[in-house]
Design a protein around this motif. Structure first.
Motif, PDB file in Angstrom:
ATOM      1  N   LYS A  80       3.164   1.306   0.870  1.00 55.81           N
ATOM      2  CA  LYS A  80       2.203   2.168   0.171  1.00 55.81           C
ATOM      3  C   LYS A  80       1.155   1.396  -0.621  1.00 55.81           C
ATOM      4  O   LYS A  80       0.759   1.786  -1.710  1.00 55.81           O
ATOM      5  CB  LYS A  80       2.926   3.172  -0.719  1.00 55.81           C
ATOM      6  N   PRO A  82      -2.676   0.112  -1.293  1.00 52.58           N
ATOM      7  CA  PRO A  82      -3.967   0.786  -1.089  1.00 52.58           C
ATOM      8  C   PRO A  82      -4.569   0.412   0.267  1.00 52.58           C
ATOM      9  O   PRO A  82      -4.391  -0.703   0.763  1.00 52.58           O
ATOM     10  CB  PRO A  82      -4.835   0.260  -2.237  1.00 52.58           C
ATOM     11  N   PHE A  83      -5.301   1.350   0.854  1.00 59.17           N
ATOM     12  CA  PHE A  83      -5.854   1.161   2.194  1.00 59.17           C
ATOM     13  C   PHE A  83      -6.723  -0.083   2.294  1.00 59.17           C
ATOM     14  O   PHE A  83      -6.634  -0.833   3.272  1.00 59.17           O
ATOM     15  CB  PHE A  83      -6.656   2.404   2.603  1.00 59.17           C
TER      16      PHE A  83
END
Length: 103
Positions: A80, A82-83
């Motif tokens: 999880k 950040p993109f």
């Protein structure tokens, strides 16, 4: 003219598929087992596309750098992150391995 007719037919077909879900939702009951199977099938299809893009270039093996970058990106996404971190880390791993001479 034939191309325009083909485009129109595809557009109508696409619209029909998109409107069929909300229109038929109240009339058709999909069993929970089928819903679960469709969810799993979507995940399998996504994994197949990712694997194909990560492992091949044209009709041959893409080398080890690209799959390593995809693995790093996948692990970070799973954790999880950040993109932006996922994309930059995957690109950096691939670039560094290629810079080091790994195909």
């Amino acid at each position: 003219m034939t191309i325009l007719i083909g485009i129109a037919v595809l557009a109508v077909g696409t619209f029909a598929f998109r409107i069929a879900g909300p229109a038929l939702q109240a009339r058709i009951q999909i069993p929970p087992k089928v819903q679960n199977l469709m969810t799993i099938a979507a995940a399998v299809l996504l994994v197949a596309v990712v694997a194909t893009q990560a492992l091949t270039q044209g009709h041959s093996f893409a080398g080890f750098a690209r799959p390593a970058g995809v693995v790093v990106g996948g692990v970070l996404a799973w954790r999880k992150a950040p993109f932006l971190v996922v994309v930059v880390a995957a690109a950096a791993v691939t670039a560094l391995l290629r810079l080091a001479g790994v195909p």
